[in-house]
Scaffold this motif. Sequence first.
Motif, short mmCIF file in Angstrom:
data_model
loop_
_atom_site.label_atom_id
_atom_site.label_comp_id
_atom_site.label_asym_id
_atom_site.label_seq_id
_atom_site.Cartn_x
_atom_site.Cartn_y
_atom_site.Cartn_z
N ILE A 216 0.82 -1.21 0.00
CA ILE A 216 0.00 0.00 0.00
C ILE A 216 0.85 1.26 0.00
O ILE A 216 0.41 2.32 -0.42
N ALA A 217 2.12 1.15 0.43
CA ALA A 217 3.01 2.31 0.37
C ALA A 217 3.32 2.67 -1.09
O ALA A 217 3.34 3.85 -1.45
N GLY A 218 3.56 1.65 -1.93
CA GLY A 218 3.76 1.91 -3.35
C GLY A 218 2.53 2.47 -4.00
O GLY A 218 2.59 3.34 -4.89
N ALA A 219 1.36 1.99 -3.58
CA ALA A 219 0.10 2.51 -4.11
C ALA A 219 -0.07 3.98 -3.75
O ALA A 219 -0.53 4.78 -4.57
N ARG A 220 0.34 4.33 -2.54
CA ARG A 220 0.27 5.74 -2.12
C ARG A 220 1.12 6.61 -3.04
O ARG A 220 0.71 7.72 -3.43
N TYR A 221 2.31 6.13 -3.37
CA TYR A 221 3.24 6.92 -4.16
C TYR A 221 2.74 7.15 -5.59
O TYR A 221 2.93 8.23 -6.15
N LEU A 222 2.07 6.14 -6.16
CA LEU A 222 1.80 6.15 -7.60
C LEU A 222 0.36 6.50 -7.98
O LEU A 222 0.14 7.17 -8.99
N SER A 223 -0.62 6.07 -7.20
CA SER A 223 -1.99 6.01 -7.72
C SER A 223 -2.83 7.25 -7.42
O SER A 223 -2.59 7.98 -6.46
N ASP A 224 -3.86 7.42 -8.25
CA ASP A 224 -4.89 8.43 -8.02
C ASP A 224 -6.00 7.87 -7.13
O ASP A 224 -6.54 8.58 -6.28
N ARG A 225 -6.33 6.61 -7.36
CA ARG A 225 -7.36 5.94 -6.58
C ARG A 225 -6.88 4.55 -6.17
O ARG A 225 -6.04 3.96 -6.86
#
Length: 330
Positions: A216-225
């Motif tokens: 989820i840390a990578g998701a925080r860095y990259l994603s809009d949703r």
Amino acid sequence: MSALLETVGLTRHFKVGTGLTRRVLHAVDDVDLTIGEREIVALVGESGSGKSTLARLVAQVHKPTRGEIRYQGSPLSAQRGRRAKLAYRGAVPMVFQDPFSSLNPAYRVSHGILRALTLHRPELGRAARQSEAERVVEAVGLSPAAEVLNRFPYELSGGQRQRIGFAQALAHRPKLILADEPVSMLDVSIRIGLLNVMADLRETEGVSLLYITHDIAGARYLSDRIAVMYGGHVVETGPTEDILAAPRHPYTDLLLSAVPDPRAPRALLDGDAAAAKSDPPVVIDPTPSCRFRTRCPLATDLCHRVTPTLQPVGTGHTVACHVTAPGPAS
């Protein structure tokens, strides 16, 4: 933002066992997901949550048991003929977790890229294909492109091979790239570089991405949703910052509590350690219920009897939880 791709009630079941012992594994159940033009959506969850199966349904590797996929407003079930299916697969290519799965070690790097160009862009001549191959290699941050194309896969590092996977996807002129755990096999020190490549592709190539990850840390860095999956269900969706600031599903909160980041919100629930060690969800012949109930410190009797559905809890933010977003019981 206009919808590029939508899934409506998308479901995939697999039969397991034989004869009298045959049972049904619910890998993906009733998933509604929307990806907009030039949008990055992160699909987050533990191993076995159904993320990769969902991606393979979108890529048409698997046929859905029921439900529908709509691309640019048209259902894929209405596609007829090889040409239409080939056009879709070129528009929605997949980059796999293991870069060797898309690279033939017996051929030079140029082989896969030029083959994709020949198959999906037959209007290009030989010189134009070579020029385009060099362009997509440079687009993923590898240079000099001509030298990289002339190498064999074993001559590249893991990060370079994964970038070539994205270059092969770019050769199709994609609208949406399905990236299935693309950084999980890479050293931590070079993961950020590939995440930056994916972010740059949205800006330079105008593509959308479905980024599948357990991090989820990578998701925080990259994603809009972010869309959070558990046991074949999507249990929470919403803008990345909203979910990170105020997670509404106990499973999302559990994922965030494991992130070693001082900026992450403090866990709102007691018993996270016990929840992490509890039994995995029952996805073989499951009964109507919340599949997170055996790990959830907030579970009620209703959670053991009724499957929660996604309910709005904010602008663009939905959650499937009887406790944090009560819905009508059935």
